[in-house]
Write a protein that holds these residues in place. Structure first.
Motif, PDB file in Angstrom:
ATOM      1  N   VAL A  65       0.849  -1.199   0.000  1.00  0.00           N
ATOM      2  CA  VAL A  65       0.000   0.000   0.000  1.00  0.00           C
ATOM      3  C   VAL A  65       0.883   1.247   0.000  1.00  0.00           C
ATOM      4  CG1 VAL A  65      -0.229   0.128   2.530  1.00  0.00           C
ATOM      5  CG2 VAL A  65      -2.056   1.030   1.099  1.00  0.00           C
ATOM      6  N   THR A  66       0.409   2.304  -0.653  1.00  0.00           N
ATOM      7  CA  THR A  66       1.066   3.618  -0.556  1.00  0.00           C
ATOM      8  C   THR A  66      -0.042   4.657  -0.418  1.00  0.00           C
ATOM      9  OG1 THR A  66       0.984   3.943  -2.932  1.00  0.00           O
ATOM     10  CG2 THR A  66       3.035   3.036  -2.048  1.00  0.00           C
ATOM     11  N   GLN A  67       0.331   5.877  -0.125  1.00  0.00           N
ATOM     12  CA  GLN A  67      -0.661   6.952  -0.050  1.00  0.00           C
ATOM     13  C   GLN A  67      -0.252   8.065  -0.998  1.00  0.00           C
ATOM     14  OE1 GLN A  67      -1.883   8.399   3.777  1.00  0.00           O
ATOM     15  NE2 GLN A  67      -1.253   6.541   4.814  1.00  0.00           N
ATOM     16  N   SER A  68      -1.166   8.433  -1.926  1.00  0.00           N
ATOM     17  CA  SER A  68      -0.934   9.564  -2.843  1.00  0.00           C
ATOM     18  C   SER A  68      -2.262  10.131  -3.269  1.00  0.00           C
ATOM     19  CB  SER A  68      -0.245   9.108  -4.134  1.00  0.00           C
ATOM     20  OG  SER A  68       1.061   8.740  -3.913  1.00  0.00           O
ATOM     21  N   SER A  69      -2.349  11.433  -3.334  1.00  0.00           N
ATOM     22  CA  SER A  69      -3.522  12.075  -3.934  1.00  0.00           C
ATOM     23  C   SER A  69      -3.496  11.793  -5.436  1.00  0.00           C
ATOM     24  CB  SER A  69      -3.437  13.578  -3.703  1.00  0.00           C
ATOM     25  OG  SER A  69      -4.199  14.259  -4.662  1.00  0.00           O
ATOM     26  N   VAL A  70      -4.662  11.803  -6.045  1.00  0.00           N
ATOM     27  CA  VAL A  70      -4.714  11.631  -7.501  1.00  0.00           C
ATOM     28  C   VAL A  70      -3.878  12.703  -8.190  1.00  0.00           C
ATOM     29  CG1 VAL A  70      -6.845  13.010  -7.761  1.00  0.00           C
ATOM     30  CG2 VAL A  70      -6.285  11.292  -9.485  1.00  0.00           C
ATOM     31  N   LEU A  71      -3.704  13.853  -7.547  1.00  0.00           N
ATOM     32  CA  LEU A  71      -2.923  14.939  -8.156  1.00  0.00           C
ATOM     33  C   LEU A  71      -1.440  14.592  -8.242  1.00  0.00           C
ATOM     34  CD1 LEU A  71      -4.584  17.873  -6.195  1.00  0.00           C
ATOM     35  CD2 LEU A  71      -4.944  17.291  -8.599  1.00  0.00           C
ATOM     36  N   GLU A  72      -1.003  13.733  -7.312  1.00  0.00           N
ATOM     37  CA  GLU A  72       0.436  13.449  -7.247  1.00  0.00           C
ATOM     38  C   GLU A  72       0.818  12.029  -7.644  1.00  0.00           C
ATOM     39  OE1 GLU A  72       0.277  14.816  -3.387  1.00  0.00           O
ATOM     40  OE2 GLU A  72       0.049  16.795  -4.310  1.00  0.00           O
ATOM     41  N   GLN A  73      -0.178  11.171  -7.836  1.00  0.00           N
ATOM     42  CA  GLN A  73       0.149   9.767  -8.113  1.00  0.00           C
ATOM     43  C   GLN A  73       0.911   9.651  -9.440  1.00  0.00           C
ATOM     44  OE1 GLN A  73      -2.794   6.762  -7.129  1.00  0.00           O
ATOM     45  NE2 GLN A  73      -0.844   5.900  -6.490  1.00  0.00           N
ATOM     46  N   VAL A  77     -11.517  -3.425   3.435  1.00  0.00           N
ATOM     47  CA  VAL A  77     -12.705  -2.580   3.623  1.00  0.00           C
ATOM     48  C   VAL A  77     -12.714  -1.383   2.675  1.00  0.00           C
ATOM     49  CG1 VAL A  77     -13.434  -3.117   5.964  1.00  0.00           C
ATOM     50  CG2 VAL A  77     -11.544  -1.520   5.604  1.00  0.00           C
ATOM     51  N   VAL A  78     -11.534  -0.985   2.174  1.00  0.00           N
ATOM     52  CA  VAL A  78     -11.528   0.176   1.259  1.00  0.00           C
ATOM     53  C   VAL A  78     -12.257  -0.130  -0.053  1.00  0.00           C
ATOM     54  CG1 VAL A  78      -9.372   1.125   2.204  1.00  0.00           C
ATOM     55  CG2 VAL A  78      -9.295  -0.246   0.112  1.00  0.00           C
ATOM     56  N   ALA A  79     -12.523  -1.427  -0.307  1.00  0.00           N
ATOM     57  CA  ALA A  79     -13.297  -1.775  -1.506  1.00  0.00           C
ATOM     58  C   ALA A  79     -14.690  -1.132  -1.439  1.00  0.00           C
ATOM     59  CB  ALA A  79     -13.401  -3.292  -1.648  1.00  0.00           C
ATOM     60  N   ASN A  80     -15.187  -0.889  -0.221  1.00  0.00           N
ATOM     61  CA  ASN A  80     -16.511  -0.282  -0.032  1.00  0.00           C
ATOM     62  C   ASN A  80     -16.484   1.095   0.604  1.00  0.00           C
ATOM     63  OD1 ASN A  80     -18.041  -2.558  -0.938  1.00  0.00           O
ATOM     64  ND2 ASN A  80     -17.458  -3.577   0.958  1.00  0.00           N
ATOM     65  N   ARG A  81     -15.475   1.341   1.442  1.00  0.00           N
ATOM     66  CA  ARG A  81     -15.433   2.613   2.182  1.00  0.00           C
ATOM     67  C   ARG A  81     -14.259   3.427   1.657  1.00  0.00           C
ATOM     68  NH1 ARG A  81     -18.160   2.603   7.326  1.00  0.00           N
ATOM     69  NH2 ARG A  81     -17.438   4.740   7.375  1.00  0.00           N
ATOM     70  N   PRO A  82     -14.514   4.541   0.972  1.00  0.00           N
ATOM     71  CA  PRO A  82     -13.406   5.297   0.383  1.00  0.00           C
ATOM     72  C   PRO A  82     -12.439   5.849   1.431  1.00  0.00           C
ATOM     73  CG  PRO A  82     -15.452   6.536   0.282  1.00  0.00           C
ATOM     74  CD  PRO A  82     -15.807   5.172   0.765  1.00  0.00           C
ATOM     75  N   ARG A  83     -11.178   5.841   1.077  1.00  0.00           N
ATOM     76  CA  ARG A  83     -10.152   6.417   1.962  1.00  0.00           C
ATOM     77  C   ARG A  83      -9.295   7.312   1.094  1.00  0.00           C
ATOM     78  NH1 ARG A  83      -8.391   2.858   6.022  1.00  0.00           N
ATOM     79  NH2 ARG A  83     -10.431   3.553   6.674  1.00  0.00           N
ATOM     80  N   ARG A  84      -9.214   8.598   1.448  1.00  0.00           N
ATOM     81  CA  ARG A  84      -8.460   9.507   0.579  1.00  0.00           C
ATOM     82  C   ARG A  84      -6.993   9.080   0.473  1.00  0.00           C
ATOM     83  NH1 ARG A  84      -8.995  15.367   3.013  1.00  0.00           N
ATOM     84  NH2 ARG A  84     -11.023  14.552   3.571  1.00  0.00           N
ATOM     85  N   PHE A  85      -6.394   9.394  -0.661  1.00  0.00           N
ATOM     86  CA  PHE A  85      -4.980   9.086  -0.970  1.00  0.00           C
ATOM     87  C   PHE A  85      -4.709   7.592  -1.169  1.00  0.00           C
ATOM     88  CE2 PHE A  85      -4.234  12.946   1.980  1.00  0.00           C
ATOM     89  CZ  PHE A  85      -4.579  13.822   0.965  1.00  0.00           C
TER      90      PHE A  85
END
Ligand SMILES: NC(=O)c1ccc[n+]([C@@H]2O[C@H](COP(=O)([O-])OP(=O)(O)OC[C@H]3O[C@@H](n4cnc5c(N)ncnc54)[C@H](O)[C@@H]3O)[C@@H](O)[C@H]2O)c1
Length: 257
Positions: A92-100, A142-150
């Motif tokens: 897993v990583t974390q990135s906004s769509v703006l920076e991915q 759970v992110v398959a159903n519950r959105p998590r930013r980045f």
């Protein structure tokens, strides 16, 4: 019920994969500890053997189809077939769509989605040839159903894994192969260690109806159940194991909880 079966658990050098491999081994399953990290795979296999179980460490990069095919061939040669596949390896990583970046997007999808496809295809072919059915359990989230930013790339992969669980359950039903998924909630493992401290831990606990971060064994026990004949009439299901998180949305302060 599982004595004498053979399982491949990907990513079983750590976390939930390790817990699943150890629980399967306790039930008499010979387990292939299939991980990119060879040292971790050997360590888990050694500890299973020390406890009297059967384990075979094997190095694999699930994002590379030829590595996956080699791994499955090696397991069949060493352990005599495959009855159970747990598609657990993930990153897993974390990135906004703006920076991915393209590179990061491909890296996450190649492990968390392509890897599940390559392993399922290779093992399902082997199971079909063996003519004795099989069990495949995918680890979604759970992110398959519950959105998590980045978490865009990770969510794309996990939502696809949940959807593919239903498609592959149908593709493989005529061969007696059950395909299900477990969607873990928030589980304390080396992947998430950094998340669950201080105020962030408290915030998570407030959002989980059962009030606690999960342990790897609580996921493993549901995976093992899905691998038994007790679950033979269950296929194409995605089961949340999350302390109720997926249905939560309550504001505890409102009820003075
Ligand atoms: N921990 C959580 O809260 C949580 C929640 C939901 C879903 N998940 C999912 O559960 C699964 C297991 O997560 P974990 O928390 O136990 O993680 P972890 O980091 O403890 O273990 C993952 C294992 O996968 C292996 N791996 C990584 N890339 C690989 C590759 N290309 N090929 C083969 N092996 C590879 C790693 O070496 C590691 O041993 C993952 O699919 C993850 O996305 C975790």
């Amino acid at each position: 019920m599982l004595t004498g079966k053979v399982a491949i658990v990907t990513g079983s050098g750590s976390g939930m994969g390790e817990a699943t491999a150890k629980q399967l081994a306790k039930q008499g399953v010979a387990v292939a500890i299939a991980d990119l990290n060879w040292e971790k795979a050997v360590k888990v296999a050694d500890s299973i053997k020390a406890a009297g179980g059967t384990a075979y460490p094997v190095k694999v990069n699930v994002s590379d189809s030829s590595s996956v095919n080699q791994m499955v061939n090696a397991v069949v040669k060493e352990l005599g077939g495959v009855d159970i596949l747990v598609n657990n390896a993930g990153i897993v990583t974390q990135s906004s769509v703006l920076e991915q970046t393209d590179e990061e997007w491909r890296r996450i999808l190649s492990v968390d989605l392509d890897g599940v496809f390559y392993c399922t295809r290779a093992v399902a072919k082997q199971m079909k040839e063996q003519e004795r059915g099989g069990k495949i359990v995918n680890i979604a989230s759970v992110v398959a159903n519950r959105p998590r930013r980045f978490h865009g790339a990770y969510t794309a992969a996990k939502a696809a894994v949940a959807a593919l669980t239903r498609v592959w359950a149908l593709d493989l039903v005529e061969y007696g192969i059950n395909v299900n998924a477990v969607s873990p909630g928030h589980i304390r493992t080396p992947l998430t260690e950094g998340y669950f401290t201080g105020k962030v831990k408290e915030a998570f606990e407030e959002m989980i109806p059962q009030g606690t971060i999960g342990e790897p064994d609580w996921i493993a026990s549901v995976v093992v159940f899905l691998c038994t004949e007790a679950a033979s009439y269950v296929t194409g299901q995605v089961i949340d194991v999350d302390g109720g998180f997926n249905m939560s949305g309550e504001i505890p302060a409102l009820y003075r909880l």
